[in-house]
Structures are given as C-alpha cells and as structure tokens.
Design a protein around this motif. Structure first.
Motif, PDB file in Angstrom:
ATOM      1  N   ILE A  65       0.836  -1.195   0.000  1.00 21.14           N
ATOM      2  CA  ILE A  65       0.000   0.000   0.000  1.00 21.14           C
ATOM      3  C   ILE A  65       0.873   1.249   0.000  1.00 21.14           C
ATOM      4  N   ASP A  66       1.874   1.275   0.867  1.00 17.19           N
ATOM      5  CA  ASP A  66       2.740   2.448   0.989  1.00 17.19           C
ATOM      6  C   ASP A  66       3.645   2.646  -0.221  1.00 17.19           C
ATOM      7  N   LEU A  67       4.219   1.574  -0.737  1.00 17.96           N
ATOM      8  CA  LEU A  67       5.175   1.708  -1.835  1.00 17.96           C
ATOM      9  C   LEU A  67       4.497   1.908  -3.183  1.00 17.96           C
ATOM     10  N   PHE A  68       3.395   1.184  -3.452  1.00 18.74           N
ATOM     11  CA  PHE A  68       2.776   1.220  -4.778  1.00 18.74           C
ATOM     12  C   PHE A  68       1.400   1.876  -4.797  1.00 18.74           C
ATOM     13  N   SER A  69       0.967   2.470  -3.693  1.00 17.02           N
ATOM     14  CA  SER A  69      -0.341   3.128  -3.591  1.00 17.02           C
ATOM     15  C   SER A  69      -1.491   2.196  -3.964  1.00 17.02           C
ATOM     16  N   MET A  70      -1.355   0.929  -3.582  1.00 19.16           N
ATOM     17  CA  MET A  70      -2.442  -0.017  -3.820  1.00 19.16           C
ATOM     18  C   MET A  70      -3.534   0.250  -2.801  1.00 19.16           C
ATOM     19  N   ARG A  71      -4.758  -0.232  -3.095  1.00 24.69           N
ATOM     20  CA  ARG A  71      -5.851  -0.065  -2.144  1.00 24.69           C
ATOM     21  C   ARG A  71      -6.405  -1.427  -1.757  1.00 24.69           C
TER      22      ARG A  71
ATOM     23  N   ALA B 151      15.083   5.062  -8.581  1.00 23.22           N
ATOM     24  CA  ALA B 151      15.864   5.451  -7.409  1.00 23.22           C
ATOM     25  C   ALA B 151      14.945   5.769  -6.227  1.00 23.22           C
ATOM     26  N   ALA B 152      13.866   6.490  -6.484  1.00 22.43           N
ATOM     27  CA  ALA B 152      12.927   6.833  -5.412  1.00 22.43           C
ATOM     28  C   ALA B 152      12.243   5.577  -4.864  1.00 22.43           C
ATOM     29  N   ALA B 153      11.891   4.653  -5.747  1.00 24.02           N
ATOM     30  CA  ALA B 153      11.241   3.411  -5.303  1.00 24.02           C
ATOM     31  C   ALA B 153      12.198   2.561  -4.472  1.00 24.02           C
ATOM     32  N   ARG B 154      13.454   2.508  -4.879  1.00 22.78           N
ATOM     33  CA  ARG B 154      14.452   1.770  -4.088  1.00 22.78           C
ATOM     34  C   ARG B 154      14.555   2.333  -2.676  1.00 22.78           C
ATOM     35  N   GLU B 155      14.621   3.657  -2.585  1.00 22.00           N
ATOM     36  CA  GLU B 155      14.739   4.307  -1.285  1.00 22.00           C
ATOM     37  C   GLU B 155      13.499   4.035  -0.425  1.00 22.00           C
ATOM     38  N   LYS B 156      12.311   4.152  -1.019  1.00 25.03           N
ATOM     39  CA  LYS B 156      11.073   3.885  -0.277  1.00 25.03           C
ATOM     40  C   LYS B 156      11.014   2.425   0.178  1.00 25.03           C
ATOM     41  N   ALA B 157      11.427   1.508  -0.683  1.00 22.77           N
ATOM     42  CA  ALA B 157      11.404   0.088  -0.325  1.00 22.77           C
ATOM     43  C   ALA B 157      12.199  -0.142   0.959  1.00 22.77           C
TER      44      ALA B 157
ATOM     45  N   GLY C  46      10.929  -1.263   5.075  1.00 18.19           N
ATOM     46  CA  GLY C  46      11.364  -2.554   5.590  1.00 18.19           C
ATOM     47  C   GLY C  46      11.838  -3.535   4.545  1.00 18.19           C
ATOM     48  N   GLY C  47      11.951  -3.104   3.298  1.00 14.35           N
ATOM     49  CA  GLY C  47      12.431  -3.976   2.225  1.00 14.35           C
ATOM     50  C   GLY C  47      13.920  -3.816   1.991  1.00 14.35           C
ATOM     51  N   LYS C  48      14.371  -4.333   0.867  1.00 10.78           N
ATOM     52  CA  LYS C  48      15.786  -4.272   0.496  1.00 10.78           C
ATOM     53  C   LYS C  48      15.876  -3.821  -0.961  1.00 10.78           C
ATOM     54  N   ALA C  49      16.886  -3.055  -1.280  1.00 11.98           N
ATOM     55  CA  ALA C  49      17.130  -2.614  -2.650  1.00 11.98           C
ATOM     56  C   ALA C  49      18.421  -3.247  -3.162  1.00 11.98           C
TER      57      ALA C  49
END
Length: 119
Positions: free
Chosen positions: A25-31, A76-82, A86-89
C-alpha cells in the motif's frame, strides 16, 4: 467495490499479512479491495495481489517463489522507499529501449522487479 475474484494477479503467503499489505500500500499506492482475518486483497490499475496466511502448515521447501513486476515513475525513489518500508534494494539495473529494470525485495524477502518506462 467489485467482490468478484480477479482473473489476474498474484498470491503471496505471509506470516504477517498486515505488515506485508502495508508495504504494498505504501510503496505502490495499492488499495484494499477485501480484507478478512486470513487474507488482504490489494488492487491497482487492474492488478491484484492477495496476501494470504498459509492455509495449513507447509514445509518451506514446498512454497513457490513469486516474483512480481511493478511499474514505478522513478527507480531510485522506489528503491529508497522500499528500504524505508522494511524492504531491500539491489544495485544492478538492466535496460532496453522501452524500460529500465531493477530488483528490490519486500519486507518478507520476496523479490520484485521494478520497471521505469522510457517512453
């Protein structure tokens, strides 16, 4: 809200469905399309991810790896958000004339290919 099952998407088993749903939800704005104690169904642009508590005890070797691909505006922005969520880039990128791709891992360690389109 459409309660019919999606024809396309992915099922991802998780021991913490709420935390993993929050990641997507936070990374991809899913609902959230549907939520029960056993599953959370997420949607965006016709794509569906069902995050599900394993329905029974299953040896880890019997779980299939799932690799999703998702389009983002900026790798780059998605990597940072991941990483923030709590994810890994991962560092490597590959390109073709249409898009550039890289991999991240979500907060449960599932690998996701990110695509940034050039066109």
């Amino acid at each position: 809200m459409n309660l019919l099952p999606a024809k396309y998407g992915a099922i991802v088993y998780s021991s913490d469905i709420k935390a993993l749903a929050r990641f997507y939800i936070d990374l991809f704005s899913m609902r959230v399309a549907r939520e029960t104690p056993e599953l959370i169904s997420l949607v965006k642009d016709g794509f569906n991810i069902v995050i599900h508590t394993p329905p029974f005890d299953m040896p880890a070797a019997q779980f299939s790896a799932v690799k999703l691909f998702m389009t983002v505006d900026n790798l780059a922005a998605a990597r940072e958000k991941a990483q923030q969520f709590g994810g890994k880039a991962f560092d490597d990128e590959w390109s073709n004339p249409i898009f550039t791709v890289c991999n991240i891992a979500d907060s449960d360690g599932n690998v996701i290919q990110l695509r940034e389109f050039s066109v």
